[in-house]
Design a protein around this motif. Sequence first.
Motif, short mmCIF file in Angstrom:
data_model
loop_
_atom_site.label_atom_id
_atom_site.label_comp_id
_atom_site.label_asym_id
_atom_site.label_seq_id
_atom_site.Cartn_x
_atom_site.Cartn_y
_atom_site.Cartn_z
N ASN A 113 38.78 17.51 42.05
CA ASN A 113 37.69 16.95 41.24
C ASN A 113 38.26 16.66 39.84
N HIS A 114 38.10 15.42 39.41
CA HIS A 114 38.68 14.96 38.14
C HIS A 114 38.20 15.80 36.94
N MET A 115 36.92 16.16 36.92
CA MET A 115 36.38 16.90 35.77
C MET A 115 36.89 18.35 35.76
N ALA A 117 39.73 19.11 36.83
CA ALA A 117 41.13 18.96 36.40
C ALA A 117 41.23 18.87 34.88
N HIS A 118 40.28 18.16 34.24
CA HIS A 118 40.32 18.10 32.77
C HIS A 118 40.24 19.53 32.20
N ILE A 119 39.45 20.38 32.84
CA ILE A 119 39.30 21.75 32.35
C ILE A 119 40.55 22.59 32.65
N ILE A 141 34.93 15.82 27.28
CA ILE A 141 34.44 14.64 26.55
C ILE A 141 35.37 13.47 26.84
N SER A 142 34.85 12.51 27.60
CA SER A 142 35.71 11.38 27.98
C SER A 142 34.90 10.09 28.00
N GLY A 143 35.53 9.05 28.53
CA GLY A 143 34.85 7.76 28.62
C GLY A 143 33.79 7.75 29.71
N THR A 308 44.02 12.91 27.83
CA THR A 308 43.58 11.66 28.45
C THR A 308 43.89 11.73 29.94
N ASP A 309 43.43 10.72 30.70
CA ASP A 309 43.61 10.78 32.15
C ASP A 309 45.10 10.82 32.52
N ASN A 310 45.45 11.77 33.36
CA ASN A 310 46.85 11.97 33.74
C ASN A 310 46.90 12.73 35.05
ZN ZN Z 1 39.01 11.63 32.55
#
Ligand code: ZN
Length: 347
Positions: A113-115, A117-119, A141-143, A308-310
């Motif tokens: 899950n992308h979110m 992953a941000h965490i 907090i993203s786009g 940022t997305d990676n």
């Molecule tokens: Zn993102």
Amino acid sequence: MSNENIYILAIESSCDDTSAAVLCNNNVLSNVVSTQKIHEEYGGVVPELASRAHQQNIVPVVHQALAKANIDKKLVSAIAFTRGPGLMGSLLVGTSFAKSLALGLKIPLIEVNHMQAHILAHFIADEENCAPKFPFLAMTISGGHTQIVLVRDYFDMEILGETLDDAVGEAFDKSAKLMGLPYPGGPLIDKYAKLGNPKAFQFPRPKVAGLNFSFSGLKTSILYFLQKETKKDAEFVSKHLNDLCASIQHCIIGILMDKLEKAVVQTGISQIAIGGGVSANSGIRHTLKQKETTDQWSTYIPKFEYCTDNAAMIGIVGYLKYKNADFSTQDIGVKARYAIESAVKTK
Ligand code: ZN
Ligand code: KG4
């Protein structure tokens, strides 16, 4: 589980960045990001163009990630990929590629899950990264998203609040567009804000219950304000660009901090981690750091390339799931809408 090294090849294609990374355990060996420039001329991401660009980029980006990591693909233990949330067509490219490669190499497949992953990007081993201790509050907090998440453990997360309309990155980008700035406007607002007065103009803060956010009203009030001022002076925006950027950024930071402060009071947790593209914002970083001295918060901001997305952040989730033997099957599909809570349960 043996003590052997685990090599994860991770793929991220949820929006307009095609990215591949190789991790050895929780260390990043390579993290290649190809940002699609095509969207700039349209003032926002065009989904159809994004998926076509992913299709062109994915093979070279994966090749580059393996080459930079200096490992043969036969060494890879598992393939991790972003299942969602994101743009359907974009997700399909990365997901199909990951499934085929896992099948070809006869290795496990791990959906991410992308979110989440941000965490969990905070847990990448890196001298610039410092991992928060559980439990902590994460503000993503993203786009595409704005959430406050209570993180009890790697796979035990609960959304306490989220945006009801635009994401905070959209608030930055749409405001920038209204001032005639190119996409993505967030970094440009940040840049000009440094030269302006944050109190020059006042924009109303939305009244939203609980820990939820709303940013669409801000965009409308900026639109009306600029329409009114440019009627009187056609050069208003260019004459006041720095002050406008500083004031808009100040207002957005105020909205975020209000809710974060509320979440701290509500949970009694003052360990705060942020993630997502907007955490690159210098004003947000500065305001959070100040909270360490004024309110004794402990704050965590990941290294810029992991904000940022990676794909490295997809890789760290892949590694943690690999250790739990939490694998996916070949019939897995993408999820354009994918709530964090439904992703965090592992076996
Ligand atoms: Zn993102
Ligand atoms: O996480 P991300 O790379 O992609 C998404 O998942 O959305 O976030 C991109 C967003 C864009 O809206 C961009 O304008 C914003 O992050 N952004 C910034 C800054 N750098 C990127 N916003 C404000 N200040 C920045 N320095």
